[in-house]
Motif scaffolding. Structure first.
Motif, PDB file in Angstrom:
ATOM      1  N   MET A   1       0.854  -1.212   0.000  1.00 21.93           N
ATOM      2  CA  MET A   1       0.000   0.000   0.000  1.00 21.93           C
ATOM      3  C   MET A   1       0.886   1.257   0.000  1.00 21.93           C
ATOM      4  N   VAL A   2       0.536   2.261  -0.841  1.00 22.35           N
ATOM      5  CA  VAL A   2       1.315   3.503  -0.821  1.00 22.35           C
ATOM      6  C   VAL A   2       0.728   4.442   0.247  1.00 22.35           C
ATOM      7  N   SER A   3       1.576   5.351   0.743  1.00 19.81           N
ATOM      8  CA  SER A   3       1.077   6.290   1.756  1.00 19.81           C
ATOM      9  C   SER A   3       0.177   7.335   1.086  1.00 19.81           C
ATOM     10  N   VAL A   4       0.719   7.989   0.034  1.00 19.42           N
ATOM     11  CA  VAL A   4      -0.052   9.055  -0.609  1.00 19.42           C
ATOM     12  C   VAL A   4      -0.128   8.789  -2.106  1.00 19.42           C
ATOM     13  N   LEU A   5      -1.334   8.714  -2.626  1.00 13.21           N
ATOM     14  CA  LEU A   5      -1.540   8.558  -4.065  1.00 13.21           C
ATOM     15  C   LEU A   5      -2.003   9.901  -4.616  1.00 13.21           C
ATOM     16  N   ILE A   6      -1.266  10.429  -5.587  1.00 13.87           N
ATOM     17  CA  ILE A   6      -1.622  11.718  -6.187  1.00 13.87           C
ATOM     18  C   ILE A   6      -2.187  11.441  -7.573  1.00 13.87           C
ATOM     19  N   ILE A   7      -3.362  12.002  -7.848  1.00 14.25           N
ATOM     20  CA  ILE A   7      -3.975  11.794  -9.173  1.00 14.25           C
ATOM     21  C   ILE A   7      -3.771  13.064  -9.983  1.00 14.25           C
ATOM     22  N   GLY A   8      -2.940  12.990 -11.020  1.00 13.92           N
ATOM     23  CA  GLY A   8      -2.713  14.130 -11.914  1.00 13.92           C
ATOM     24  C   GLY A   8      -1.297  14.671 -11.833  1.00 13.92           C
ATOM     25  N   GLY A   9      -0.638  14.690 -12.989  1.00 14.22           N
ATOM     26  CA  GLY A   9       0.764  15.134 -13.055  1.00 14.22           C
ATOM     27  C   GLY A   9       0.907  16.511 -13.664  1.00 14.22           C
ATOM     28  N   GLY A  10       0.098  17.466 -13.202  1.00 11.33           N
ATOM     29  CA  GLY A  10       0.303  18.868 -13.566  1.00 11.33           C
ATOM     30  C   GLY A  10       1.188  19.517 -12.510  1.00 11.33           C
ATOM     31  N   ILE A  11       1.233  20.849 -12.515  1.00 11.95           N
ATOM     32  CA  ILE A  11       2.113  21.548 -11.581  1.00 11.95           C
ATOM     33  C   ILE A  11       1.731  21.242 -10.128  1.00 11.95           C
ATOM     34  N   CYS A  12       0.421  21.072  -9.863  1.00  8.38           N
ATOM     35  CA  CYS A  12      -0.005  20.831  -8.472  1.00  8.38           C
ATOM     36  C   CYS A  12       0.429  19.451  -8.002  1.00  8.38           C
ATOM     37  N   GLY A  13       0.197  18.423  -8.836  1.00 13.39           N
ATOM     38  CA  GLY A  13       0.590  17.062  -8.460  1.00 13.39           C
ATOM     39  C   GLY A  13       2.101  16.932  -8.339  1.00 13.39           C
ATOM     40  N   CYS A  14       2.825  17.495  -9.303  1.00 12.67           N
ATOM     41  CA  CYS A  14       4.302  17.365  -9.303  1.00 12.67           C
ATOM     42  C   CYS A  14       4.904  18.081  -8.104  1.00 12.67           C
ATOM     43  N   SER A  15       4.343  19.240  -7.778  1.00 12.58           N
ATOM     44  CA  SER A  15       4.860  20.014  -6.669  1.00 12.58           C
ATOM     45  C   SER A  15       4.647  19.273  -5.351  1.00 12.58           C
ATOM     46  N   LEU A  16       3.469  18.664  -5.206  1.00 12.61           N
ATOM     47  CA  LEU A  16       3.188  17.906  -3.977  1.00 12.61           C
ATOM     48  C   LEU A  16       4.117  16.697  -3.878  1.00 12.61           C
ATOM     49  N   LEU A  17       4.320  16.017  -5.007  1.00 15.72           N
ATOM     50  CA  LEU A  17       5.211  14.843  -4.994  1.00 15.72           C
ATOM     51  C   LEU A  17       6.611  15.261  -4.554  1.00 15.72           C
ATOM     52  N   TYR A  18       7.069  16.393  -5.071  1.00 20.06           N
ATOM     53  CA  TYR A  18       8.412  16.889  -4.730  1.00 20.06           C
ATOM     54  C   TYR A  18       8.512  17.185  -3.224  1.00 20.06           C
ATOM     55  N   GLU A  19       7.545  17.914  -2.702  1.00 23.89           N
ATOM     56  CA  GLU A  19       7.628  18.284  -1.281  1.00 23.89           C
ATOM     57  C   GLU A  19       7.499  17.058  -0.385  1.00 23.89           C
ATOM     58  N   LEU A  20       6.697  16.061  -0.835  1.00 29.94           N
ATOM     59  CA  LEU A  20       6.564  14.828  -0.034  1.00 29.94           C
ATOM     60  C   LEU A  20       7.855  14.024  -0.030  1.00 29.94           C
ATOM     61  N   SER A  21       8.650  14.186  -1.115  1.00 31.45           N
ATOM     62  CA  SER A  21       9.840  13.347  -1.240  1.00 31.45           C
ATOM     63  C   SER A  21      10.936  13.733  -0.241  1.00 31.45           C
ATOM     64  N   ARG A  22      10.719  14.808   0.535  1.00 31.18           N
ATOM     65  CA  ARG A  22      11.635  15.142   1.636  1.00 31.18           C
ATOM     66  C   ARG A  22      11.489  14.142   2.787  1.00 31.18           C
ATOM     67  N   TYR A  23      10.368  13.444   2.813  1.00 29.73           N
ATOM     68  CA  TYR A  23      10.035  12.610   3.976  1.00 29.73           C
ATOM     69  C   TYR A  23      10.090  11.120   3.628  1.00 29.73           C
TER      70      TYR A  23
END
Ligand SMILES: Cc1cc2nc3c(=O)[nH]c(=O)nc-3n(C[C@H](O)[C@H](O)[C@H](O)COP(=O)(O)OP(=O)(O)OC[C@H]3O[C@@H](n4cnc5c(N)ncnc54)[C@H](O)[C@@H]3O)c2cc1C
Length: 480
Positions: A1-23
Motif C-alpha cells: 500500500m502507498v502512503s499518498v496517491l496523487i492523481i494528476g501530473g500537472g504543476i499541483c501534483g508534481c509540486s506535492l510529490l516533490y515536497e513529499l519526497s523530503r520525507y
C-alpha cells in the motif's frame, strides 16, 4: 500500500510529490497521459504573479504571495528557466486608474512586496513601447516569468530521484473507501493507498465524484494565445497587464524565458479537452493587445495555442480534506494563479496530511538540486570540454534553439522518460524556435526511437494517438 496517491501530473501534483519526497513516505503520482505537465500546466501565460489580483483573505491571495516567494529559490535549485522581470498593470484613463488603486490596496493587504503606483510618464520610461496614452500603472517588481512545464518536470524528476514513483499512461477509473484506506482502480490495475490527493485539473470534479459527494462542477474556460518570434521578444521587458474586469486579468503582453513574446489570453466557455484555437479568439487577442503595445507585429507569430482554466462555482481554489471522506484531499478549481500558488499549496496540504495521520520523518539524504547541461548557455571553453566528454554535444539537432543531440539523449535517460517529440521539446526546447520543429522534428523522432528502442512510427508528436508516420518503408529514408 502507498502512503499518498496523487492523481494528476500537472504543476499541483508534481509540486506535492516533490515536497513529499523530503520525507520517508511512499508517494505515487498517476498521470493518464504519456507525459507529465501536458494539461493546463503546458498552456498558460507562464507568469509567477505578484499576488495583488486575488481578494484579500482568500486561499488564492495567501498561496499566490507565498508561492511567488518560493519559486525563485526552487528554480535556482532545480535549474529551471526563471526571470524576475516585474509586471505593470496599465491604466488608460481615469476609470481604469480607480481600478489600479483597488489593486494596489489589495496588494498591500495581501502582503505583495514593493508595489508602487506610477504615473503614465514613469511607466513609459520603463516601457517605451507602451501605448503613449497610458495614464498610470501599478508596478510589481516581484512578478516573474518561468517555464511552467520545466518547473513541474524538474520537481517530479527530483521526487523520483528521492525514491517516489510516477506512473504515466495510468488513468484512475474509480475510487472506493475501505475502512482505513482507499482502493483505486486504474486502467493498469488496482492500487491501495492510505491517502488520496486529487490534482486532476479540469477533471478534478469527475475524480472527486468517484469517492465523495458532488461538491463542485468544473466549467473550463478557454484562453488563446499568440507566441511571437524572438525578434518581437524585446518589445517589452516587463509583463504588461491591462486593468482586470469581470472577464479576468485581460490580455497580457510579456517576454518569455526563451526570449519570445507571448500575447493573450481571451476567456471563452469551453468543453472538456477542447484546446483548439479560433479565428474569432485570435482576432480578439490581437485587438486587445495592441491597446497595450501598439507596435506588436503579429506577422511574426510562430505559434497559436490555447489552455483551459478550471473554473468552478467558487471564485477561490478548493484545497483541503473532504469532510465526509477522511483521507481524501482536493487541489481543485486551479485557475490562475494556480501555477504561482502550487508550491505553497503543497506545503499546506502536507501539513493537512500530517494532521490527518500521515507520519512525516525527514530523509537525511534528500536531494534538492538538479543540474541540466544547456549547450547554448556554455562558453567556448565549456563547450569544448562538454564535447570531449560526450561527442553528441557536438551535434546540433535544433538549429533555431541550438539544442544538441547530447541534451536530447540526456533527457531520454532522466527519471521520467518522455516518449514524444513534444516531450523532448518541453525538456530541451528543441522545436521551440522560429521553424517550430520543421527541421528538427524528424531527427528528434529518430533519436527517441533509437534511444528507447521502439519503432519510429510509435513516436507521436505529443499525446498517444498523435502519430506522425504510420510506418517506414524497407530501407526507408526515414530510418536512422
Ligand atoms: C489561459 C490560462 C492562463 C493561465 N495563466 C497563469 C499564469 O500566468 N500564472 C499562474 O499562476 N497560473 C496561470 N494559469 C493557471 C495554471 O496554469 C493552472 O492553475 C495550473 O496549471 C493547474 O495545474 P494542475 O496541476 O491543477 O492541472 P493540470 O496541469 O491540468 O494537470 C492535471 C493532470 O491530471 C491528469 N488527470 C486528469 N484526470 C486524471 C485521471 N482520472 N487519472 C490520472 N490522471 C488524470 C491530466 O491528464 C493532467 O495532466 C492559467 C491558466 C490558463 C488556462
Amino acid at each position: 500500500m502507498v502512503s499518498v496517491l496523487i492523481i494528476g501530473g500537472g504543476i499541483c501534483g508534481c509540486s506535492l510529490l516533490y515536497e513529499l519526497s523530503r520525507y520517508q513516505v511512499s508517494a505515487l503520482l498517476l498521470e493518464k497521459e504519456n507525459d507529465i505537465c501536458v494539461g493546463t500546466t503546458k498552456a498558460n501565460s507562464a507568469i509567477i504573479h505578484a499576488g495583488y489580483d486575488p481578494l484579500p483573505n482568500t486561499k488564492m491571495a495567501k498561496y499566490n504571495v507565498e508561492g511567488n516567494a518560493m519559486i525563485e529559490k526552487l528554480c535556482k535549485k532545480l535549474d529551471v528557466p526563471y526571470k524576475q522581470v516585474g509586471s505593470l498593470v496599465i491604466a488608460l484613463g481615469e476609470l481604469q486608474e480607480q481600478n489600479l488603486h483597488k489593486l494596489y490596496n489589495q496588494g498591500l493587504k495581501n502582503g505583495v512586496p514593493d508595489i508602487q503606483l506610477l504615473s503614465g510618464e514613469e511607466a513609459l520610461i520603463l516601457e517605451p513601447n507602451l501605448n503613449p496614452d497610458v495614464t498610470a500603472a501599478l508596478y510589481a517588481p516581484s512578478a516573474a516569468i518561468v517555464s511552467p512545464w520545466n518547473l513541474g518536470i524538474a520537481m517530479a524528476e527530483t521526487a523520483v530521484k528521492n525514491g517516489e514513483k510516477v506512473e504515466l499512461n495510468t488513468k484512475v477509473l474509480s475510487i472506493e473507501k475501505s475502512d482505513n484506506h482507499f482502493i483505486v482502480q486504474t486502467n493498469k490495475g488496482t492500487i491501495e493507498a492510505q491517502f488520496v490527493v486529487n490534482a486532476a485539473g479540469i477533471f478534478a470534479d469527475e475524480v472527486n465524484d468517484m469517492v465523495d459527494e458532488h461538491k463542485f462542477t468544473i466549467t473550463p474556460s478557454k484562453g488563446e494565445y499568440y507566441l511571437l518570434d524572438k525578434n518581437q521578444g524585446g518589445l517589452v521587458s516587463h509583463i504588461i497587464f491591462q486593468c482586470p474586469d469581470h472577464n479576468g486579468k485581460g490580455v497580457l503582453v510579456a517576454p518569455t524565458v526563451d526570449g519570445n513574446l507571448i500575447v493573450g489570453p481571451n476567456a471563452v466557455p469551453s468543453q472538456n479537452d477542447d484546446v483548439s484555437t479560433t479565428s474569432l479568439g485570435q482576432e480578439f487577442v490581437k485587438r486587445m493587445a495592441v491597446k497595450s503595445v501598439p507596435s506588436i507585429n503579429f506577422r511574426e507569430s510562430i505559434r497559436n495555442f490555447a489552455g483551459l482554466r478550471a473554473l468552478t462555482e467558487e471564485e477561490d481554489f478548493i484545497v483541503g480534506e473532504s469532510k465526509t471522506q477522511k483521507g481524501f484531499f482536493n487541489i481543485a478549481g486551479m485557475k490562475s494563479p494556480g501555477l504561482s500558488s502550487a508550491p505553497a499549496i503543497s506545503l499546506d496540504v502536507i501539513e493537512m496530511l500530517q494532521k490527518s495521520g500521515l507520519e512525516l520523518i525527514e530523509k537525511d539524504d534528500f536531494i534538492d538540486t538538479r543540474e541540466i547541461l544547456r549547450f547554448k548557455h556554455l562558453n567556448d571553453e565549456e563547450r569544448t570540454s562538454a564535447i570531449k566528454q560526450n561527442p553528441l554535444y557536438g551535434a546540433i539537432v535544433c538549429r533555431c534553439e541550438t539544442i544538441t543531440e547530447g541534451e536530447i539523449v540526456d533527457a531520454l535517460h532522466r527519471e521520467i522518460v518522455p516518449s514524444s517529440i513534444d516531450g523532448i521539446k518541453r525538456r530541451c526546447s528543441s522545436g521551440m524556435g522560429r521553424c517550430q520543429g520543421g527541421f528538427c522534428g524528424a531527427r528528434v523522432q529518430q533519436i527517441i526511437a533509437r534511444e528507447l528502442n521502439i519503432p519510429l512510427a510509435e513516436v507521436p508528436l505529443d499525446r498517444k494517438g498523435m502519430g506522425i508516420i504510420t510506418g517506414v518503408t524497407k530501407g526507408g529514408v526515414l530510418d536512422v
